[in-house]
Design an enzyme around this catalytic site. Structure first.
Site: not given
Ligand code: PPS
Ligand code: ADP
Length: 204
Positions: A31-32, A34, A36, A105
């Site tokens: 997933g994107l 943020g 979760g 991913s």
């Molecule tokens: N350009 C860019 N795009 C997306 N994400 C970025 C980028 N730069 C840094 N980050 C940080 O890296 C985390 C994602 O790493 P991943 O290994 O899950 O990415 S991927 O599967 O290879 O696409 C991602 O974590 P999550 O927010 O938990 O998804 C970010 O903290």
């Molecule tokens: N149903 C839900 N499931 C997971 N996270 C949620 C949900 N609703 C709100 N959130 C909030 O969304 C945010 C997700 O952040 P995070 O888990 O770091 O996302 P990711 O790892 O995909 O980047 C957290 O602040 C969490 O509290």
């Protein structure tokens, strides 16, 4: 591979499963940023661990802090990130563990490659579905703001693609329900899959 001679262990997979008393599974959260993934993956790992399962979480930020610290976010680097994670996850599955992976991913082809490497029957794809708008509002790490300002290149959803799964095994709409509801659905989905299927003959 030239001049490489892989060999098999004297301990077989069935024996490891019997020892661990669980069915190894890879639960793959995509997933994107943020959406979760980490929140739910951490809660799932914690829950399963306290029920006695042998479980381990691999999360994008942590893996990129070590094993994949040489990789960036070009399509090519993300592909290599997936390949390494899949190989590591596969070894962990072979050792009998339940593995949870939380990675953006973004490419369907790379998720398919992971599934292929670990074996389709051991892989469960969970789509952490959250609109880009809500992810941007959450912006838990301030990364979307930076990406909007052009301070981060190839940012998923802004300047790099995200290909939503077409047929995931589970969808959690985290922008439409509280964390506890998503977590409950995830646990309910995963737990029955970990029940050991008895195969005593093979384990002898
Ligand atoms: N350009 C860019 N795009 C997306 N994400 C970025 C980028 N730069 C840094 N980050 C940080 O890296 C985390 C994602 O790493 P991943 O290994 O899950 O990415 S991927 O599967 O290879 O696409 C991602 O974590 P999550 O927010 O938990 O998804 C970010 O903290
Ligand atoms: N149903 C839900 N499931 C997971 N996270 C949620 C949900 N609703 C709100 N959130 C909030 O969304 C945010 C997700 O952040 P995070 O888990 O770091 O996302 P990711 O790892 O995909 O980047 C957290 O602040 C969490 O509290």
């Amino acid at each position: 591979m030239q001049n490489i001679y892989p060999f098999e262990s004297k301990v077989c997979y069935e024996q490891r499963k019997q020892l661990m008393q669980q069915e190894p599974r890879l639960v793959w959260l995509t997933g994107l940023s943020g959406s979760g993934k980490s929140t739910l993956a951490l809660r799932l790992e914690h829950h399963l661990f306290h029920l006695g399962y042998k479980v381990f979480l691999l999360d994008g930020d942590n893996i990129r802090n070590g094993l994949c610290q040489d990789l960036g976010f070009t399509a090519q680097d993300r592909k290599e990130n997936m390949r390494r994670v899949a190989e590591v996850a596969n070894l962990m599955l072979e050792s009998g563990l339940v593995v949870i992976c939380a990675f953006i991913s973004p490419y369907a082809s790379e998720r398919a490659l992971v599934k292929e490497i670990v074996g389709p029957q051991r892989f469960a794809e969970v789509y952490i579905n959250c609109s880009l708008q809500v992810c941007e509002q959450r912006d838990t790490k301030g990364l979307y703001a930076k990406a909007q300002q052009g301070l981060i290149q190839n940012f998923t959803g802004i300047s790099a693609p995200y290909e939503a799964p077409q047929q995931p095994d589970l969808i959690l709409k985290t922008d439409q329900e509280p964390i506890e509801d998503s977590l409950h659905k995830l646990i309910t989905f995963v737990k029955p899959q970990l029940r050991l299927k008895q195969n005593m003959k093979a384990a002898m």
